[in-house]
Design a protein around this motif. Structure first.
Motif, PDB file in Angstrom:
ATOM      1  N   UNK A   1       0.751  -0.867   0.237  1.00 25.39           N
ATOM      2  CA  UNK A   1       0.415  -0.007  -0.257  1.00 25.39           C
ATOM      3  C   UNK A   1       0.818   1.319  -0.101  1.00 25.39           C
ATOM      4  N   UNK A   2       1.962   1.043   0.813  1.00 27.00           N
ATOM      5  CA  UNK A   2       3.100   2.428   0.651  1.00 27.00           C
ATOM      6  C   UNK A   2       3.555   2.856  -0.925  1.00 27.00           C
ATOM      7  N   UNK A   3       3.914   1.728  -1.208  1.00 21.30           N
ATOM      8  CA  UNK A   3       4.006   1.933  -2.538  1.00 21.30           C
ATOM      9  C   UNK A   3       3.054   2.364  -3.599  1.00 21.30           C
ATOM     10  N   UNK A   4       1.860   2.216  -3.755  1.00 18.50           N
ATOM     11  CA  UNK A   4       0.468   2.160  -4.268  1.00 18.50           C
ATOM     12  C   UNK A   4       0.757   4.138  -3.532  1.00 18.50           C
ATOM     13  N   UNK A   5       0.572   3.753  -2.379  1.00 19.72           N
ATOM     14  CA  UNK A   5       0.456   5.561  -2.184  1.00 19.72           C
ATOM     15  C   UNK A   5       1.797   6.222  -2.809  1.00 19.72           C
ATOM     16  N   UNK A   6       3.031   6.258  -3.148  1.00 18.42           N
ATOM     17  CA  UNK A   6       3.864   6.871  -3.407  1.00 18.42           C
ATOM     18  C   UNK A   6       4.208   6.575  -4.913  1.00 18.42           C
ATOM     19  N   UNK A   7       3.775   6.442  -5.634  1.00 17.43           N
ATOM     20  CA  UNK A   7       3.610   5.800  -7.056  1.00 17.43           C
ATOM     21  C   UNK A   7       2.927   7.035  -7.572  1.00 17.43           C
ATOM     22  N   UNK A   8       1.595   6.577  -6.692  1.00 21.02           N
ATOM     23  CA  UNK A   8       0.003   7.169  -7.284  1.00 21.02           C
ATOM     24  C   UNK A   8      -0.085   8.332  -6.741  1.00 21.02           C
ATOM     25  N   UNK A   9       1.276   9.432  -5.446  1.00 29.93           N
ATOM     26  CA  UNK A   9       1.805  10.551  -5.794  1.00 29.93           C
ATOM     27  C   UNK A   9       2.987  11.472  -7.175  1.00 29.93           C
ATOM     28  N   UNK A  10       3.146  10.395  -6.818  1.00 33.36           N
ATOM     29  CA  UNK A  10       4.242  10.536  -8.278  1.00 33.36           C
ATOM     30  C   UNK A  10       2.843  11.116  -9.980  1.00 33.36           C
ATOM     31  N   UNK A  11       1.883   9.850  -9.692  1.00 35.06           N
ATOM     32  CA  UNK A  11       1.324  10.400 -10.813  1.00 35.06           C
ATOM     33  C   UNK A  11       0.505  11.526 -10.470  1.00 35.06           C
ATOM     34  N   UNK A  12       0.179  11.666 -10.032  1.00 32.84           N
ATOM     35  CA  UNK A  12      -0.583  13.097  -9.745  1.00 32.84           C
ATOM     36  C   UNK A  12       0.019  14.032  -9.771  1.00 32.84           C
ATOM     37  N   UNK A  13       1.576  14.178  -9.456  1.00 31.07           N
ATOM     38  CA  UNK A  13       2.257  15.680  -9.713  1.00 31.07           C
ATOM     39  C   UNK A  13       2.861  15.494 -10.434  1.00 31.07           C
ATOM     40  N   UNK A  14       2.997  15.298 -11.856  1.00 30.90           N
ATOM     41  CA  UNK A  14       3.186  14.322 -12.917  1.00 30.90           C
ATOM     42  C   UNK A  14       4.744  14.701 -13.096  1.00 30.90           C
TER      43      UNK A  14
END
Length: 62
Positions: free
Chosen positions: A25-38
Motif C-alpha cells: 500500500x505504501x508503494x502504491x501511495x508513493x506511485x500515485x502521488x508521483x503520478x498526480x504531481x506529473x
C-alpha cells in the motif's frame, strides 16, 4: 488437532501478511502521488508492472 485457536496463534499467522500488504500500500501511495504531481506518467500497460513490482518488493522485504 486443536479445537480452537488462541488469539496469539491467529495474530502470529496474520502479522507477516499484514506487513506485506502495508508495504505494498505504501508503494502504491508513493506511485500515485508521483503520478498526480506529473513526475511520472503511467498508462494501463505501465501500471500493471508497477503493481506486480510493488507486490514482489513487499514480499522480498518482509
Amino acid at each position: 488437532m486443536k479445537d480452537s485457536f488462541t488469539k496469539k496463534d491467529v495474530q502470529g499467522f496474520f502479522k507477516p501478511i499484514y506487513r506485506r500488504l502495508l508495504l505494498a500500500d505504501l508503494c502504491f501511495v508513493i506511485i500515485l502521488f508521483l503520478e498526480a504531481t506529473d513526475v511520472i506518467r503511467l498508462t494501463i500497460w505501465g501500471f500493471i508492472p508497477v503493481v506486480v513490482g510493488s507486490l514482489i518488493v513487499s514480499y522480498v522485504v518482509t
